[in-house]
Design a protein around this motif. Structure first.
Motif, short mmCIF file in Angstrom:
data_model
loop_
_atom_site.label_atom_id
_atom_site.label_comp_id
_atom_site.label_asym_id
_atom_site.label_seq_id
_atom_site.Cartn_x
_atom_site.Cartn_y
_atom_site.Cartn_z
N SER A 109 0.86 -1.19 0.00
CA SER A 109 0.00 0.00 0.00
C SER A 109 0.89 1.23 0.00
O SER A 109 2.06 1.18 0.40
CB SER A 109 -0.91 0.02 1.23
N LEU A 110 0.34 2.35 -0.40
CA LEU A 110 1.08 3.61 -0.37
C LEU A 110 1.41 4.00 1.06
O LEU A 110 2.52 4.47 1.35
CB LEU A 110 0.27 4.71 -1.05
N PRO A 167 -2.89 -3.35 -4.96
CA PRO A 167 -3.41 -2.39 -5.93
C PRO A 167 -2.97 -2.80 -7.34
O PRO A 167 -1.89 -3.34 -7.53
CB PRO A 167 -2.75 -1.07 -5.49
N GLU A 274 -1.56 4.32 -7.01
CA GLU A 274 -2.73 4.32 -6.12
C GLU A 274 -3.80 5.25 -6.67
O GLU A 274 -5.00 4.94 -6.62
CB GLU A 274 -2.31 4.75 -4.71
N ASP A 277 -5.82 3.52 -9.28
CA ASP A 277 -6.88 2.68 -8.71
C ASP A 277 -8.07 3.53 -8.29
O ASP A 277 -9.23 3.15 -8.50
CB ASP A 277 -6.34 1.91 -7.51
N GLU A 278 -7.80 4.69 -7.68
CA GLU A 278 -8.89 5.56 -7.25
C GLU A 278 -9.67 6.09 -8.45
O GLU A 278 -10.91 6.18 -8.41
CB GLU A 278 -8.34 6.72 -6.42
N ALA A 296 -2.68 8.93 2.59
CA ALA A 296 -1.76 7.85 2.94
C ALA A 296 -0.82 8.26 4.07
O ALA A 296 -0.45 7.43 4.91
CB ALA A 296 -0.96 7.44 1.71
#
Length: 305
Positions: A109-110, A167, A274, A277-278, A296
């Motif tokens: 993850s970020l 992700p 990320e 993905d958003e 994040a």
């Protein structure tokens, strides 16, 4: 070495332990390894035993914990194919003051990626992470190529397999995004993504209006490449050259303690992915990198200790 569930562990060890190696590379030997592994990812679970056997047969001592590993080494390669445990695997290494290279993906993850770099800064331990694609011949030099001029943008493509625990672009698309950031550097402001089963197209807009595009390929022929667009010309991005250039950079880093890639650039690179993905979650709307990083950073603060 931590993590024996990727072909990188064997390939890197062959390069480091080659008796013909000279210079920085000749000064580094892989002497011990902790297998690790993730039971819920077949690409890890189904390969760790085979790579552990190969490493043992090459003369590398296999240990049963990271703590045991740290007693036998000066520097650490974190190679676990699963990015999710990287923060917890990195903690004892950083606490022990050992220079650390983390293979892709830096984290799952970020927020974890930011937490790793914050821990490294707190303990004053050199850490860097990169895909091998960053160090292909001539890629970085394209930024200063007189025939290209000032870089206005680029279009990069690479294979982009997905893994459900990460992700989307973290698992394999990171290779292409690393190429993109090698050319563009920091400064991306917004990200837009178009997604289909076989393709992802992610467009980033940089300060000053520069634009770069990443095409992730899952359908049809998948390869690494692209083009750089400048004020004076357009140049093709060269072909992938294997692991040797990255391993040489890691060896140099272990000697100098100077990361060849800034933490801020790596964090933005993962924020770009990320944000992609958003954008997908929002149906292809533009997403601001700064907002993704701000969220994040709040999560990372709770993970540093």
């Amino acid at each position: 070495m931590v993590g024996l569930d990727t072909s990188h562990c064997v390939a890197f060890t062959k390069l480091f332990n080659d008796p013909r190696a000279t210079g920085d590379l000749g000064a580094v030997d892989v002497v011990a390894a902790y297998p690790g592994g993730s039971d819920d990812i077949p690409a890890s679970r189904d390969r760790v035993a085979g790579f552990t056997k190969a490493m043992r047969e090459s003369g590398v001592e296999i240990v049963d914990s990271i703590d045991a590993l740290l007693a036998k080494c000066d520097v650490v390669l974190l190679e676990s194919v699963d990015g999710r445990p990287h923060l917890e695997q990195a903690r004892p290494v950083i606490a022990a003051g050992k220079p650390l290279f983390i293979d892709k993906p830096l984290a799952g993850s970020l927020a974890d990626a930011i937490a790793i770099f914050r821990l490294a800064e707190k303990h004053k331990v050199p850490v860097f992470s990169s895909s091998s694609l960053r160090f292909g011949a001539g890629l970085a030099e394209l930024k200063g190529d007189a025939k290209v001029g000032e870089v206005l943008g680029c279009a990069v493509h690479s294979p982009c397999e997905l893994e459900s625990h990460h992700p989307d672009l973290f698992w394999y698309g990171v290779h292409g995004v690393e190429m993109l950031y090698t050319i563009m550097g920091e400064g991306c402001e917004t990200v837009v993504r178009t997604h289909t089963d076989g393709t992802d197209v992610v467009t980033g807009t940089w300060r000053g209006g520069r634009v770069a595009t990443y095409r992730g390929i899952r359908g049809g022929k998948a390869d690494y490449g692209g083009a750089v667009y400048g004020t004076r010309g357009i140049a093709a991005i060269g072909k992938y050259e294997g692991y040797a250039p990255l391993v040489a950079e890691i060896a140099k880093f272990f000697r100098t303690h100077q990361p060849p890639v800034a933490a801020s650039e790596t964090i933005e690179l993962f924020a770009f992915m990320e944000a992609a993905d958003e954008s997908k979650r929002q149906g292809g709307k533009p997403v601001a990198i700064a907002e993704v990083i701000a969220r994040a950073e709040k999560e990372a603060a709770a993970r540093e200790e």
